[in-house]
Design an enzyme around this catalytic site. Structure first.
Site, PDB file in Angstrom:
ATOM      1  N   THR C  14       0.826  -1.526  -0.334  1.00 20.40           N
ATOM      2  CA  THR C  14       0.282  -0.016   0.340  1.00 20.40           C
ATOM      3  C   THR C  14       0.958   1.705  -0.054  1.00 20.40           C
ATOM      4  O   THR C  14       2.138   1.159   0.339  1.00 20.40           O
ATOM      5  CB  THR C  14      -1.041   0.196   1.236  1.00 20.40           C
ATOM      6  OG1 THR C  14       0.386  -0.132   2.605  1.00 20.40           O
ATOM      7  CG2 THR C  14      -2.015  -1.263   1.489  1.00 20.40           C
ATOM      8  N   ASP C  15       0.397   2.402  -0.376  1.00 20.23           N
ATOM      9  CA  ASP C  15       0.918   3.613  -0.372  1.00 20.23           C
ATOM     10  C   ASP C  15       0.128   4.633   0.756  1.00 20.23           C
ATOM     11  O   ASP C  15      -0.830   4.301   1.106  1.00 20.23           O
ATOM     12  CB  ASP C  15       1.559   4.450  -1.522  1.00 20.23           C
ATOM     13  CG  ASP C  15      -0.231   4.535  -2.221  1.00 20.23           C
ATOM     14  OD1 ASP C  15      -0.822   5.248  -1.973  1.00 20.23           O
ATOM     15  OD2 ASP C  15       0.551   4.694  -3.741  1.00 20.23           O
ATOM     16  N   ALA C  16       0.640   5.738   1.034  1.00 17.00           N
ATOM     17  CA  ALA C  16       0.479   7.174   2.080  1.00 17.00           C
ATOM     18  C   ALA C  16      -1.665   7.358   1.271  1.00 17.00           C
ATOM     19  O   ALA C  16      -2.409   7.500   2.287  1.00 17.00           O
ATOM     20  CB  ALA C  16       1.062   7.379   1.596  1.00 17.00           C
ATOM     21  N   GLY C  17      -1.963   6.565   0.046  1.00 18.95           N
ATOM     22  CA  GLY C  17      -3.426   7.259  -0.577  1.00 18.95           C
ATOM     23  C   GLY C  17      -4.464   5.804   0.029  1.00 18.95           C
ATOM     24  O   GLY C  17      -4.908   6.596  -0.161  1.00 18.95           O
ATOM     25  N   GLY C  18      -3.875   4.830   1.099  1.00 16.42           N
ATOM     26  CA  GLY C  18      -4.669   4.902   1.480  1.00 16.42           C
ATOM     27  C   GLY C  18      -4.610   2.561   0.250  1.00 16.42           C
ATOM     28  O   GLY C  18      -5.495   1.927   1.014  1.00 16.42           O
TER      29      GLY C  18
END
Lengths: 135, 135, 135, 135
Positions: C14-18
């Site tokens: 995952t990334d900080a965009g969720g």
């Protein structure tokens, strides 16, 4: 017998040295910890509902051997110590009878809202503790 | 002259084939797009304030050559087309005079709140468009 | 029915965009291609013995939806076209009935010794071709 | 003053917790170690010519704070101990005056041909040792 999760090594996991990039063993270990928690009933939904989140605070890892492309590895996750807002999991990566890495990973529970330390759900603490006592 | 960002290839970027793992070129390209946006004044803070977020919708990438450990690569980011809620960036990875990968990346602006398509900030659209016309 | 490989989405994906970092879908697809090949008898050992290696030459990928942490996804790998030294695989990522990404991945066989194009083993070409005709 | 390498945090480095995925700090640290070695004249070519390769044997890392998207971080690499075939580097990740992670990384030199332990090149040992004594 500690919890174990089988995983396959793919090309994405390797580096130009021809072996698994050492950083990636921590990913393998997190997958096994996640599956351990899921097996205890603490998948993402349950944890989100409790407003809690786990962060890694400390890792000590020894590299003893190297996994290679296509290897089938067995990654263990065995609670060593459980406190109110922290727990330590011992994790090993095995290929057949060979121990490749051996680590202690300390996780802390923090509130999802403000990232401050918070006690983990009581039943999670109980279940993790039960795993220690069983051994 | 299109925008370019120099990057170093580290061991983390390679795979057991001894070359850069092809998936990682997309990371190199995103770094260059991010730096292009920052150079135009659209760093994280500005974009967050606008309540907008960019997601990649489409990638077409050709692999022509391979970067290797320690290579210094030059990654370009050149807007090709800009619409209200989308833009296409052409991106290439070069090692000295050799073109290693050539891609078109289409990004869409969505609302941070609900992920639905939303027009990008007007000054961002203008600046990206100006880059096209300059060429 | 095309070949499919089930995978779990972990925090590493995952990334900080969720949501899943879009670049990582290419890793999911490669895992499925690798398992398709293994199911046909072409695991690492067989391929190494033939002195051949596969490199990705071209990817076209559309992002339609987003996988999230803990999702169980189904990644397909379906040969579309097979030539002497190249093949194209269509790959999709599904979460239940929802198509998240749709890609064509072109792979080329090269000699392990000098990276030059080389015909793939005849039985591999036959087996991949048989998968096309079956549909 | 120990050697330091500035790095930018990109979306690829983050996870769904909204912060840098903790595993990736080890990548940041390796980049800084690589640049320290390069600054001493031991880039890839020199190391390859010596037939030597470095592998990580042991990591102890504490996580004290979290880097976030777009942060500019400063990653240090400071030799603590140098022996014939091993050295330990202390590595920290800073964001302005805030220490985010603190680690000791032990590396061993092995022969590229057979992966067995081998003394590192004498001038490398001398230069790493000189860095310790300078402090």
């Amino acid at each position: 017998m500690s919890f174990a999760h089988e995983q396959r090594v793919y090309i994405e996991d390797t580096d130009a040295g021809g072996i698994v990039y050492y950083v990636n063993y921590l990913k393998f270990m997190e997958r096994a910890r996640t599956e351990l928690m899921r097996s205890l009933g603490f998948g993402k939904n349950r944890i989100f509902n409790d407003g809690v989140m786990f962060v890694v605070r400390d890792v000590q890892i020894k590299y003893l051997g190297s996994a290679m492309l296509d290897d089938l590895i067995r990654v263990t996750a065995e609670p060593l110590e459980v406190r109110g807002a922290r727990f330590i999991v011992r994790q090993q990566v095995w290929r057949l009878g060979e121990l490749l890495t051996d680590a202690n990973v300390e996780c802390a529970s923090v509130a999802r809202s403000n990232q401050l330390p918070i006690r983990m759900p009581a039943d999670m603490r109980e279940q993790l503790t039960a795993l220690i006592n069983k051994e």
